[in-house]
Each structure stands twice: as structure tokens, then as C-alpha cells.
Design an enzyme around this catalytic site. Structure first.
Site, PDB file in Angstrom:
ATOM      1  N   THR A  32       0.907  -1.179  -0.107  1.00 61.49           N
ATOM      2  CA  THR A  32      -0.039   0.006  -0.133  1.00 61.49           C
ATOM      3  C   THR A  32       0.922   1.221  -0.032  1.00 61.49           C
ATOM      4  O   THR A  32       1.865   1.327   0.559  1.00 61.49           O
ATOM      5  CB  THR A  32      -0.822  -0.057   1.346  1.00 61.49           C
ATOM      6  OG1 THR A  32      -1.617  -1.266   1.278  1.00 61.49           O
ATOM      7  CG2 THR A  32      -1.682   1.281   1.495  1.00 61.49           C
ATOM      8  N   ASP A  85       6.063  -4.318  -1.400  1.00 61.69           N
ATOM      9  CA  ASP A  85       5.468  -3.129  -0.542  1.00 61.69           C
ATOM     10  C   ASP A  85       6.763  -2.194  -0.623  1.00 61.69           C
ATOM     11  O   ASP A  85       7.950  -2.473  -0.489  1.00 61.69           O
ATOM     12  CB  ASP A  85       5.081  -3.393   0.746  1.00 61.69           C
ATOM     13  CG  ASP A  85       4.030  -2.741   1.168  1.00 61.69           C
ATOM     14  OD1 ASP A  85       3.835  -1.510   0.863  1.00 61.69           O
ATOM     15  OD2 ASP A  85       3.575  -2.944   2.402  1.00 61.69           O
ATOM     16  N   ALA A  87       8.062   1.288   1.895  1.00 61.80           N
ATOM     17  CA  ALA A  87       8.561   1.468   3.369  1.00 61.80           C
ATOM     18  C   ALA A  87       8.751   2.906   3.596  1.00 61.80           C
ATOM     19  O   ALA A  87       9.099   3.904   2.865  1.00 61.80           O
ATOM     20  CB  ALA A  87       9.744   0.902   3.701  1.00 61.80           C
ATOM     21  N   LYS A  98       6.834   1.041   8.735  1.00 61.81           N
ATOM     22  CA  LYS A  98       6.119   1.196   7.639  1.00 61.81           C
ATOM     23  C   LYS A  98       4.617   1.653   8.460  1.00 61.81           C
ATOM     24  O   LYS A  98       4.587   1.722   9.613  1.00 61.81           O
ATOM     25  CB  LYS A  98       5.603  -0.259   7.127  1.00 61.81           C
ATOM     26  CG  LYS A  98       6.679  -0.725   6.237  1.00 61.81           C
ATOM     27  CD  LYS A  98       6.421  -1.973   5.555  1.00 61.81           C
ATOM     28  CE  LYS A  98       5.177  -2.265   4.899  1.00 61.81           C
ATOM     29  NZ  LYS A  98       4.853  -1.027   3.896  1.00 61.81           N
ATOM     30  N   GLU A 107      -0.821  -5.292   6.154  1.00 62.14           N
ATOM     31  CA  GLU A 107       0.741  -5.252   5.390  1.00 62.14           C
ATOM     32  C   GLU A 107       1.491  -6.438   6.239  1.00 62.14           C
ATOM     33  O   GLU A 107       2.044  -7.292   5.525  1.00 62.14           O
ATOM     34  CB  GLU A 107       1.427  -3.769   5.549  1.00 62.14           C
ATOM     35  CG  GLU A 107       0.816  -3.004   4.663  1.00 62.14           C
ATOM     36  CD  GLU A 107       1.434  -1.677   4.563  1.00 62.14           C
ATOM     37  OE1 GLU A 107       1.161  -0.726   3.664  1.00 62.14           O
ATOM     38  OE2 GLU A 107       2.174  -1.387   5.440  1.00 62.14           O
ATOM     39  N   LYS A 125      14.373   6.902   2.022  1.00 61.90           N
ATOM     40  CA  LYS A 125      14.057   6.076   3.074  1.00 61.90           C
ATOM     41  C   LYS A 125      15.068   5.312   3.788  1.00 61.90           C
ATOM     42  O   LYS A 125      14.909   4.577   4.722  1.00 61.90           O
ATOM     43  CB  LYS A 125      12.890   4.933   2.451  1.00 61.90           C
ATOM     44  CG  LYS A 125      11.844   5.583   1.519  1.00 61.90           C
ATOM     45  CD  LYS A 125      10.929   6.353   2.158  1.00 61.90           C
ATOM     46  CE  LYS A 125       9.790   7.023   1.545  1.00 61.90           C
ATOM     47  NZ  LYS A 125       8.693   5.876   0.888  1.00 61.90           N
TER      48      LYS A 125
END
Ligand code: 5RP
Length: 226
Positions: A32, A85, A87, A98, A107, A125
Site C-alpha cells: 500500500t 511493498d 517503506a 511502515k 501489510e 527512505k
């Protein structure tokens, strides 16, 4: 290069990773967030290879279905090869923060089933120590004040995410001021507070593969080389 361009580059790299590593007809878990959204859009071009997907949020389910990509209930799935996914932060040991998008619980559940967690993010990140990004904690509404007091005892500064309700009908408390040198330990400690559903530390089950978008291209790292 803008951050959006880096996200787009890593989304395409993740699509190529899936095309190369996911056995035909296997199940893919989908994360997501804005990077995951770009990945979903790229995934549409190889959707015929997929046996199906599992979505980590209602927003992701809607976006996948918008591309006519089949979405399965996790309870129908026995094996999942890959979970992709984003992060909010990732450290050298592949532990992550997350939940910036509030989907941390689903998740973490989908990630627990997957054989390989592929984290996709841009180089902003990457951090030496987790904790600059506020740590999201999903809580049962009636436990909000109790959990906040316990988080203060752990040295954090908790703040309720205003006007936000998770897909599971719960609240998010964002915790600032944590300098997270032992992420797996803190993950377990926060999960042990009564009323906490999940916290956004993904350390006990961190990423296996990192696809990192940098100004000079997307770099792939495994657990040992991160
Ligand atoms: C959502 C998440 C996201 O993966 C995280 O917030 C990163 O999002 P983005 O790709 O938009 O930067 O954990 O709950």
C-alpha cells in the site's frame, strides 16, 4: 531526479523482478502507498502471468481491481511467493518502519505469509537508525489513552492521527522521538502493550530483498548486502 521519478523507476524494476522471479500462476502480495500504487499500474502489463493477488488494504484492492487484476482473500491462499511493498524507513539490517499510509496491520499479515518480502523505495527512505519517521501504532479505540501512556514510558511522544480510521476500524497513534537501535526488541515490546493491534516496526520479519531507486539507477540488495 524527483522523488516521483525515483518511485516510478523502482515500480518498473519491481514489475520486472516479479516477471523474472514469480512462477507463472503463483500468488503475489501487494502493498500500500504511492510507490505500491505505481507498482500496481506497472503490474497490469504482466497480469496474465499472475494466479492472483492479495491486497494489503482496501485502497490497494480497489486499484488492483481497477486493472482487472484478480484479488483473493488471504484465507483462500496457502502459499505466497512474493510480497512487494514500500517503506517509510529501512535500516542496514533490512528492518523497516511502515504504516505511513495506515495499512500496517494488513501489510504485516500479508508479509507474514509471503516467502520473499521485496521492499521498494527511493534512497530517501534509507537510514542508519530507524526512528526519524514517526512510528505508527494501530490501537483499539478504547485503549487509546492507555497505550499513549505506555508509549511515553518507552520514551516516545505519541500523537493521535487526526480523523483517521484504519481498514480494521481502529486508530493510529504516531510516535515521535524514538531512536530505534534494537528494532526487533522494541517491536515485540510495543506489541505486548494491551490494546495495541500492531506497530509499524517490521524487524522480526524484515525485507529479504531491497530494490532501491537512486539517482544513478535502481540497485538490488539482498539481506546480506544491505
Ligand atoms: C503504508 C506503508 C507504505 O509502504 C509507506 O508509507 C510508504 O509509502 P510511500 O510509498 O507512499 O512513500 O507502509 O501503510
Amino acid at each position: 531526479m524527483t522523488q516521483d521519478a525515483l518511485k516510478q523507476a523502482v515500480a518498473l524494476a519491481a514489475r520486472d523482478y516479479v516477471a523474472a522471479h514469480l512462477p507463472a500462476g503463483a500468488i503475489l502480495g501487494v502493498g500500500t502507498g504511492s510507490t505500491a500504487n505505481l507498482f500496481i499500474d506497472a503490474l497490469a502489463s504482466i497480469k496474465d502471468r499472475l494466479g492472483g493477488t492479495v491486497a494489503s488494504s482496501e485502497a490497494t484492492r480497489r486499484r488492483l481491481e481497477g486493472h482487472d487484476i484478480r484479488v483473493l482473500d488471504l484465507n483462500e491462499v496457502e502459499e505466497m511467493e512474493i510480497y512487494v511493498d514500500g517503506a517509510d524507513e529501512i535500516d542496514p539490517g533490512m528492518a523497516m518502519i511502515k504504516g505511513g499510509g495506515g495499512a500496517l496491520t494488513r501489510e504485516k499479515i500479508v508479509a507474514a505469509v509471503a516467502k520473499t518480502f521485496v521492499c521498494i523505495c527511493d534512497e530517501s527512505k534509507q537510514v542508519a537508525t530507524l526512528g526519524r519517521f514517526p512510528l505508527p501504532v494501530e490501537v483499539i479505540p478504547m485503549a487509546r489513552a492507555h497505550v499513549s501512556r505506555e508509549l511515553i514510558r518507552l520514551g516516545g511522544v505519541p500523537q493521535l492521527r487526526a480523523g483517521f480510521v484504519t481498514d480494521n476500524g481502529n486508530l493510529i497513534i504516531d510516535v515521535q522521538g524514538l531512536h530505534i537501535t534494537r528494532p526487533a526488541e522494541l517491536e515485540a515490546r510495543i506489541d505486548g502493550i494491551v490494546g495495541v493491534v500492531t506497530n509499524g516496526l517490521f524487524a522480526r520479519r524484515g525485507a529479504d530483498v531491497l530494490l532501491l531507486a537512486t539517482a544513478s539507477g535502481v540497485v538490488e540488495r539482498g539481506r546480506d548486502s544491505a
